[in-house]
Design an enzyme around this catalytic site. Structure first.
Site, PDB file in Angstrom:
ATOM      1  N   GLU A  78      -0.427   9.680   5.207  1.00  9.27           N
ATOM      2  CA  GLU A  78      -1.141   9.914   6.458  1.00  9.27           C
ATOM      3  C   GLU A  78      -0.252  10.791   7.334  1.00  9.27           C
ATOM      4  O   GLU A  78       0.962  10.593   7.392  1.00  9.27           O
ATOM      5  CB  GLU A  78      -1.469   8.578   7.125  1.00  9.27           C
ATOM      6  CG  GLU A  78      -2.401   7.729   6.252  1.00  9.27           C
ATOM      7  CD  GLU A  78      -2.397   6.249   6.595  1.00  9.27           C
ATOM      8  OE1 GLU A  78      -1.741   5.876   7.601  1.00  9.27           O
ATOM      9  OE2 GLU A  78      -3.022   5.479   5.858  1.00  9.27           O
ATOM     10  N   SER A 138       1.847  -3.651   2.723  1.00 12.02           N
ATOM     11  CA  SER A 138       2.104  -5.083   2.842  1.00 12.02           C
ATOM     12  C   SER A 138       1.533  -5.811   1.638  1.00 12.02           C
ATOM     13  O   SER A 138       0.496  -5.416   1.092  1.00 12.02           O
ATOM     14  CB  SER A 138       1.455  -5.667   4.103  1.00 12.02           C
ATOM     15  OG  SER A 138       1.874  -5.004   5.272  1.00 12.02           O
ATOM     16  N   ASN A 198       6.060 -10.132   5.552  1.00 14.31           N
ATOM     17  CA  ASN A 198       5.052  -9.224   6.076  1.00 14.31           C
ATOM     18  C   ASN A 198       5.207  -9.117   7.594  1.00 14.31           C
ATOM     19  O   ASN A 198       4.560  -9.828   8.355  1.00 14.31           O
ATOM     20  CB  ASN A 198       3.657  -9.708   5.690  1.00 14.31           C
ATOM     21  CG  ASN A 198       2.570  -8.709   6.046  1.00 14.31           C
ATOM     22  OD1 ASN A 198       2.807  -7.721   6.719  1.00 14.31           O
ATOM     23  ND2 ASN A 198       1.356  -8.988   5.593  1.00 14.31           N
ATOM     24  N   TYR A 227     -10.603   2.440   5.470  1.00 18.18           N
ATOM     25  CA  TYR A 227      -9.456   2.175   4.601  1.00 18.18           C
ATOM     26  C   TYR A 227      -9.844   1.153   3.536  1.00 18.18           C
ATOM     27  O   TYR A 227     -10.410   0.101   3.846  1.00 18.18           O
ATOM     28  CB  TYR A 227      -8.288   1.674   5.441  1.00 18.18           C
ATOM     29  CG  TYR A 227      -6.990   1.544   4.692  1.00 18.18           C
ATOM     30  CD1 TYR A 227      -6.312   2.674   4.254  1.00 18.18           C
ATOM     31  CD2 TYR A 227      -6.441   0.300   4.423  1.00 18.18           C
ATOM     32  CE1 TYR A 227      -5.112   2.564   3.572  1.00 18.18           C
ATOM     33  CE2 TYR A 227      -5.242   0.179   3.741  1.00 18.18           C
ATOM     34  CZ  TYR A 227      -4.582   1.317   3.320  1.00 18.18           C
ATOM     35  OH  TYR A 227      -3.396   1.206   2.643  1.00 18.18           O
ATOM     36  N   SER A 266       0.788  -1.231   0.000  1.00 13.30           N
ATOM     37  CA  SER A 266       0.000   0.000   0.000  1.00 13.30           C
ATOM     38  C   SER A 266       0.822   1.285   0.000  1.00 13.30           C
ATOM     39  O   SER A 266       0.254   2.371  -0.174  1.00 13.30           O
ATOM     40  CB  SER A 266      -0.965   0.003   1.193  1.00 13.30           C
ATOM     41  OG  SER A 266      -2.026  -0.890   0.954  1.00 13.30           O
ATOM     42  N   LYS A 317       3.408   6.084   5.539  1.00 12.76           N
ATOM     43  CA  LYS A 317       2.525   5.105   4.893  1.00 12.76           C
ATOM     44  C   LYS A 317       3.112   3.722   5.082  1.00 12.76           C
ATOM     45  O   LYS A 317       4.301   3.495   4.813  1.00 12.76           O
ATOM     46  CB  LYS A 317       2.362   5.386   3.402  1.00 12.76           C
ATOM     47  CG  LYS A 317       1.284   4.505   2.745  1.00 12.76           C
ATOM     48  CD  LYS A 317      -0.098   4.897   3.212  1.00 12.76           C
ATOM     49  CE  LYS A 317      -1.151   3.877   2.803  1.00 12.76           C
ATOM     50  NZ  LYS A 317      -1.114   2.662   3.675  1.00 12.76           N
ATOM     51  N   THR A 318       2.263   2.819   5.547  1.00 17.11           N
ATOM     52  CA  THR A 318       2.649   1.422   5.641  1.00 17.11           C
ATOM     53  C   THR A 318       2.166   0.678   4.393  1.00 17.11           C
ATOM     54  O   THR A 318       1.290   1.155   3.673  1.00 17.11           O
ATOM     55  CB  THR A 318       2.013   0.766   6.877  1.00 17.11           C
ATOM     56  OG1 THR A 318       0.588   0.871   6.779  1.00 17.11           O
ATOM     57  CG2 THR A 318       2.489   1.438   8.150  1.00 17.11           C
ATOM     58  N   GLN A 346     -11.238  -4.745   0.674  1.00 10.94           N
ATOM     59  CA  GLN A 346     -10.925  -5.434  -0.576  1.00 10.94           C
ATOM     60  C   GLN A 346     -12.217  -5.630  -1.373  1.00 10.94           C
ATOM     61  O   GLN A 346     -13.318  -5.607  -0.820  1.00 10.94           O
ATOM     62  CB  GLN A 346     -10.294  -6.809  -0.299  1.00 10.94           C
ATOM     63  CG  GLN A 346      -9.100  -6.814   0.622  1.00 10.94           C
ATOM     64  CD  GLN A 346      -7.839  -6.265  -0.009  1.00 10.94           C
ATOM     65  OE1 GLN A 346      -7.844  -5.815  -1.157  1.00 10.94           O
ATOM     66  NE2 GLN A 346      -6.738  -6.312   0.727  1.00 10.94           N
ATOM     67  N   LYS A 396       0.165   3.503  -2.883  1.00 11.49           N
ATOM     68  CA  LYS A 396      -0.882   4.518  -2.919  1.00 11.49           C
ATOM     69  C   LYS A 396      -0.311   5.935  -2.946  1.00 11.49           C
ATOM     70  O   LYS A 396      -0.959   6.867  -3.442  1.00 11.49           O
ATOM     71  CB  LYS A 396      -1.813   4.335  -1.722  1.00 11.49           C
ATOM     72  CG  LYS A 396      -2.633   3.047  -1.762  1.00 11.49           C
ATOM     73  CD  LYS A 396      -3.416   2.851  -0.473  1.00 11.49           C
ATOM     74  CE  LYS A 396      -4.401   1.705  -0.545  1.00 11.49           C
ATOM     75  NZ  LYS A 396      -3.758   0.378  -0.690  1.00 11.49           N
TER      76      LYS A 396
END
Length: 385
Positions: A293, A339, A364, A171, A85, A336-337, A141, A88
């Site tokens: 974020e 995975s 992960n 999210y 992600s 931002k994270t 999702q 993004k």
């Protein structure tokens, strides 16, 4: 534990032209990084990890372990990892590029580009809502069975919201994936082609791809699942837009520097990057912008964890729209994270401190562990000033 690092400095006039300097300039940095990340690698059995740090435009790379358990090839700053992600933030930059060119505005709705959606619930949400996960409850999702972009568009045409646009942030890969799809329609080309030509090439990120070409496939790390089986990301609807970018630590820290100093970028790219720094909704301790974020800095590890908690990621949270002039009054951490099934990433930077950290792993890693590790390094960087 295999670990090596090099140190790169950037000339003040250019962001993307690093030159070698003395790697012993900040020996305390190596201690801080090892203290933060070596235990994490051991606890979660991570095969390989690349850490990149920028301090006032000076780059440091710390490479651990291997990019493939099968080959034993060591991780380097050029190893390509799946960003999940974190992708993004690149989708947001392409949206910012379309904004800067006047090809879209954030207060319009999807039916401008897909007339068939006129009057549907999704058409009540603006592009700003889609980009900030506030369209009204789009899921994390797409439901099982939806495998293509065409099927995704059909799902969105019939989607029923749980809340009015702007009331909650949930999210959602479909939400920002659809935003990226609409940005590409606004620019009248394929998303991946636009991203690679307008954003990645414009920033000189030559180890960053949506689809890794054969010429770089040897540098593409294998990810590993919980059983240490090799795995790479699966295709899915709006995957390029939501989680499809792959990159290296060298490129990602250059991207961080572009975000810290957008004023030195090409005139087409400066407003594109700056657009991703605007906050639109306050959600608990966090401000949601386009891709990034935001949280006030400095902050405690507990505060950073709260802004990246499972509740924030997996549940609807009340959202409060920010006025156009209601920006942060002090220093801001942008993060931002990301995975995929076999990779974990985290990127964070503070423009006012001119510091940033990139963590790329081919497993992960438990989210709180990576957030704590990056926070530890950010504190060390701040203390060096």
């Amino acid at each position: 534990m295999m670990r090596h690092f090099i140190n790169l400095a950037l000339p003040a006039c250019l962001v993307f032209c690093p030159v070698l300097v003395n790697a012993a300039d900040h020996p305390e940095l190596a201690v801080a990084v090892d203290h933060a990340f070596a235990p994490l690698m051991e606890e979660y059995d991570v095969p390989g990890m690349a850490i990149a740090i920028t301090i006032d435009g000076q780059h440091h790379f710390f490479n651990y372990g291997v990019s493939s358990l099968e080959s034993g090839d060591p991780v380097t700053e050029h190893t390509i990892f799946e960003l999940g992600s974190v992708s993004k933030t690149f989708t947001a930059a392409l949206g910012g590029y379309a904004l800067a060119r006047g090809e879209l505005t954030l207060d319009e709705t999807a039916s401008r580009y897909i007339p068939e959606l006129k009057g549907s619930p999704i058409d009540k949400a603006t592009l700003a809502h889609l980009a900030t996960y506030t369209a009204g409850g789009l899921p994390l999702q797409f439901p099982d069975g939806i495998a293509t972009d065409e099927e995704a568009l059909s799902y969105l045409a019939g989607w029923q919201p749980d809340a009015a646009p702007g009331e909650v942030r949930r999210y959602s890969n479909p939400s920002i994936g659809f935003f990226g799809h609409l940005a590409a329609r606004a620019l009248d080309d394929e998303f991946s082609k636009l991203l690679e030509e307008k954003i990645l090439a414009g920033l000189d990120l030559d180890h960053t791809f949506v689809r890794v070409p054969e010429s770089h496939i040897a540098s593409y790390a294998w990810g590993y699942d919980a059983n240490n089986q090799p795995i790479r990301v699966n295709p899915g609807p709006f995957d390029d837009e939501a989680y499809g970018v792959k990159s290296s630590a060298e490129d990602m820290i250059a991207f961080v520097d572009a975000n810290i100093h957008p004023e030195v970028l090409d005139p087409d790219l400066q407003p594109a990057i700056e657009a991703t720094h605007v906050g639109y909704f306050k959600v608990g301790p966090m401000t949601q912008g386009l891709g990034w974020e935001q949280m006030p800095y400095p902050l405690t590890a507990e505060e950073l964890l709260a802004g990246n908690s499972r509740t924030m990621a997996m549940e609807p949270n009340p959202a409060a729209a920010l006025a156009a002039d209601e920006g942060a009054s002090g220093a801001t951490l942008f993060g931002k994270t990301g995975s995929t099934n076999g990779f974990g990433a985290y990127v964070a930077f503070v423009p006012e401190e001119a510091i940033g950290v990139v963590m790329l792993a081919n497993k992960n890693v438990f989210m709180p562990a990576r957030i704590n590790a990056v926070h530890t390094v950010l504190e060390a960087l701040t203390a060096m000033d």
